[in-house]
Design a protein around this motif. Structure first.
Motif, PDB file in Angstrom:
ATOM      1  N   HIS A   1     145.750  74.246  16.429  1.00 41.09           N
ATOM      2  CA  HIS A   1     145.305  75.604  16.764  1.00 41.09           C
ATOM      3  C   HIS A   1     145.947  76.682  15.884  1.00 41.09           C
ATOM      4  O   HIS A   1     145.810  77.872  16.173  1.00 41.09           O
ATOM      5  CB  HIS A   1     145.593  75.895  18.243  1.00 41.09           C
ATOM      6  CG  HIS A   1     144.882  74.971  19.187  1.00 41.09           C
ATOM      7  ND1 HIS A   1     143.547  75.083  19.483  1.00 41.09           N
ATOM      8  CD2 HIS A   1     145.332  73.899  19.887  1.00 41.09           C
ATOM      9  CE1 HIS A   1     143.194  74.139  20.339  1.00 41.09           C
ATOM     10  NE2 HIS A   1     144.257  73.397  20.588  1.00 41.09           N
TER      11      HIS A   1
ATOM     12  N   PRO B   1     144.969  80.100  21.752  1.00 36.33           N
ATOM     13  CA  PRO B   1     143.928  79.211  22.280  1.00 36.33           C
ATOM     14  C   PRO B   1     143.312  79.754  23.556  1.00 36.33           C
ATOM     15  O   PRO B   1     143.983  80.392  24.371  1.00 36.33           O
ATOM     16  CB  PRO B   1     144.686  77.902  22.537  1.00 36.33           C
ATOM     17  CG  PRO B   1     145.831  77.948  21.587  1.00 36.33           C
ATOM     18  CD  PRO B   1     146.230  79.392  21.497  1.00 36.33           C
ATOM     19  N   ASP B   2     142.007  79.535  23.699  1.00 35.97           N
ATOM     20  CA  ASP B   2     141.235  79.947  24.870  1.00 35.97           C
ATOM     21  C   ASP B   2     141.027  81.455  24.945  1.00 35.97           C
ATOM     22  O   ASP B   2     140.516  81.964  25.951  1.00 35.97           O
ATOM     23  CB  ASP B   2     141.875  79.449  26.175  1.00 35.97           C
ATOM     24  CG  ASP B   2     142.001  77.931  26.220  1.00 35.97           C
ATOM     25  OD1 ASP B   2     141.060  77.267  25.742  1.00 35.97           O
ATOM     26  OD2 ASP B   2     143.013  77.427  26.708  1.00 35.97           O
ATOM     27  N   SER B   3     141.402  82.183  23.891  1.00 36.32           N
ATOM     28  CA  SER B   3     141.089  83.606  23.844  1.00 36.32           C
ATOM     29  C   SER B   3     139.804  83.799  23.040  1.00 36.32           C
ATOM     30  O   SER B   3     139.293  82.862  22.417  1.00 36.32           O
ATOM     31  CB  SER B   3     142.231  84.388  23.176  1.00 36.32           C
ATOM     32  OG  SER B   3     142.255  84.135  21.779  1.00 36.32           O
TER      33      SER B   3
ATOM     34  N   SER C   1     140.450  82.703  19.425  1.00 31.80           N
ATOM     35  CA  SER C   1     140.999  81.398  19.050  1.00 31.80           C
ATOM     36  C   SER C   1     140.041  80.725  18.043  1.00 31.80           C
ATOM     37  O   SER C   1     138.836  80.914  18.122  1.00 31.80           O
ATOM     38  CB  SER C   1     141.161  80.515  20.283  1.00 31.80           C
ATOM     39  OG  SER C   1     139.903  80.204  20.849  1.00 31.80           O
TER      40      SER C   1
ATOM     41  N   ARG D   1     137.683  76.896  15.872  1.00 27.69           N
ATOM     42  CA  ARG D   1     138.527  76.560  17.018  1.00 27.69           C
ATOM     43  C   ARG D   1     138.463  75.054  17.277  1.00 27.69           C
ATOM     44  O   ARG D   1     137.543  74.353  16.823  1.00 27.69           O
ATOM     45  CB  ARG D   1     138.092  77.338  18.268  1.00 27.69           C
ATOM     46  CG  ARG D   1     136.735  76.937  18.825  1.00 27.69           C
ATOM     47  CD  ARG D   1     136.300  77.841  19.963  1.00 27.69           C
ATOM     48  NE  ARG D   1     135.014  77.378  20.508  1.00 27.69           N
ATOM     49  CZ  ARG D   1     134.259  78.082  21.351  1.00 27.69           C
ATOM     50  NH1 ARG D   1     134.650  79.287  21.751  1.00 27.69           N
ATOM     51  NH2 ARG D   1     133.113  77.573  21.806  1.00 27.69           N
ATOM     52  N   ASN D   2     139.470  74.580  18.004  1.00 26.23           N
ATOM     53  CA  ASN D   2     139.516  73.187  18.488  1.00 26.23           C
ATOM     54  C   ASN D   2     139.328  72.163  17.373  1.00 26.23           C
ATOM     55  O   ASN D   2     138.588  71.191  17.508  1.00 26.23           O
ATOM     56  CB  ASN D   2     138.472  72.973  19.592  1.00 26.23           C
ATOM     57  CG  ASN D   2     138.738  73.832  20.811  1.00 26.23           C
ATOM     58  OD1 ASN D   2     139.883  74.126  21.134  1.00 26.23           O
ATOM     59  ND2 ASN D   2     137.681  74.264  21.481  1.00 26.23           N
TER      60      ASN D   2
END
Length: 317
Positions: free
Chosen positions: A29, A98-100, A103, A299-300
């Motif tokens: 990340h 992460p998860d924003s 991200s 992301r991811n």
């Protein structure tokens, strides 16, 4: 109990014992930030670090080959919680928690500024904005790998392409690819150090789906083979502005095909042993040869190998 069922159950248990998944990337990340490389191509000199929090060491490097506007030395901006911006007049890097909404990583480049509002000519270099990570120490040899899963989620924020007098699709484009370096790491092999470029195309502003491409890389001094199976090998839908697309693919069969193609064409001629080869680097980002203002968010990111522990390594790099 059915004999066939017993055999199948035994096979599954044994496979579970022998098979092991190895995550090949560190800091998927990008939360440790980025080492910024000097724009001089091929020297790999670290000029700066883009970090969000002091004390963390980056696992990734940021290459900006042939850029006239180095991002080294810029101050981090933190306009909202979880969003860290590094920018100058020609480029912007955003690292998000992460998860924003931001991200994990956004790479943006303005090549109109880089080229000073004039199209590049044939043979001239072009600006890059790439992240990379070496993985040779953790990657098994290709002989030991059974499955190699490449997962990436990407969103094109924008791509504004200048099409004025002098625009030529053979010379001018904006593209993002994932790139793997597949290299002979057996020091006892006559082909030690030889390699090819394996591409995972994400976006090219000239095509809905970028096509198959197999060629010699004349832009790099190494002049090694590029193997690009085309975007349809990875994408189920074309990339469109503002929409997330996902690549989630076992790329191991394509890598084997790339090696077979290289051998057929006379590349990597000193070794045809799979055990000699490893993936040594993972690269992702922009190469812009035209007049473009571009931005993409990722992301991811994950790159994982499933190995068979019953297939020993034949050498240590």
């Amino acid at each position: 109990m059915n004999k066939r069922f017993l055999i199948f159950t035994f096979f599954i248990l044994v496979k579970g014992i022998w098979a092991a998944e190895v995550q090949l990337l560190t800091d998927c990340h990008f939360q440790g930030g980025l080492e910024v490389l000097n724009p001089a191509h091929g020297k790999s000199v670290v000029d700066d670090k883009l970090v969000m929090e002091e004390g963390r060491e980056p696992a990734w490097q940021l290459a900006q080959w042939h850029s006239g506007y180095s991002i080294a030395g810029v101050e981090v901006k933190n306009p909202t919680p979880g969003k860290y911006i590094f920018e100058n007049s020609a480029k912007q890097v955003i690292i998000g928690k992460p998860d924003s909404d931001w991200s994990d990583l956004t790479l943006s480049l303005d090549s109109v500024i880089e080229y000073k509002d004039s199209y590049r000519k044939s043979g001239e270099p072009w600006p890059h904005l790439l992240v990379s990570q070496g993985i040779v120490d953790c990657c098994p040899s290709l002989a030991a790998i059974k499955v190699l899963t490449y997962h990436l989620e990407a969103k094109l924020n924008y791509c504004k392409t200048e099409k004025r007098a002098g625009y030529d699709t053979a010379l001018h484009c904006a593209q993002i690819s994932g790139v793997l370096i597949i290299q002979n790491r057996n020091q006892a092999s006559a082909g030690y150090g030889d390699f090819l470029w394996f591409q995972i195309p994400v976006f090219d502003d000239r095509y809905e789906y970028s096509p198959l491409l197999i060629m010699q890389d004349f832009a790099d001094p190494s002049q090694k083979m590029i193997y690009n199976p085309g975007a349809r090998a990875y994408l189920s839908e074309p990339v469109k502005e503002g929409q997330w697309v996902t690549i989630d693919k076992d790329i191991y069969p394509q890598i084997l095909k790339a090696l077979e193609t290289a051998w057929e064409k006379g590349y990597l001629k000193d070794s045809r042993e799979l055990a000699d080869y490893k993936i040594t680097s993972v690269i992702l980002g922009w190469e812009v040869t035209g007049l473009n203002r571009v931005s993409m968010q990722f992301r991811n990111f994950s790159f994982a190998a499933i190995t068979n522990d019953n297939s020993p390594e034949e050498f240590v790099p």
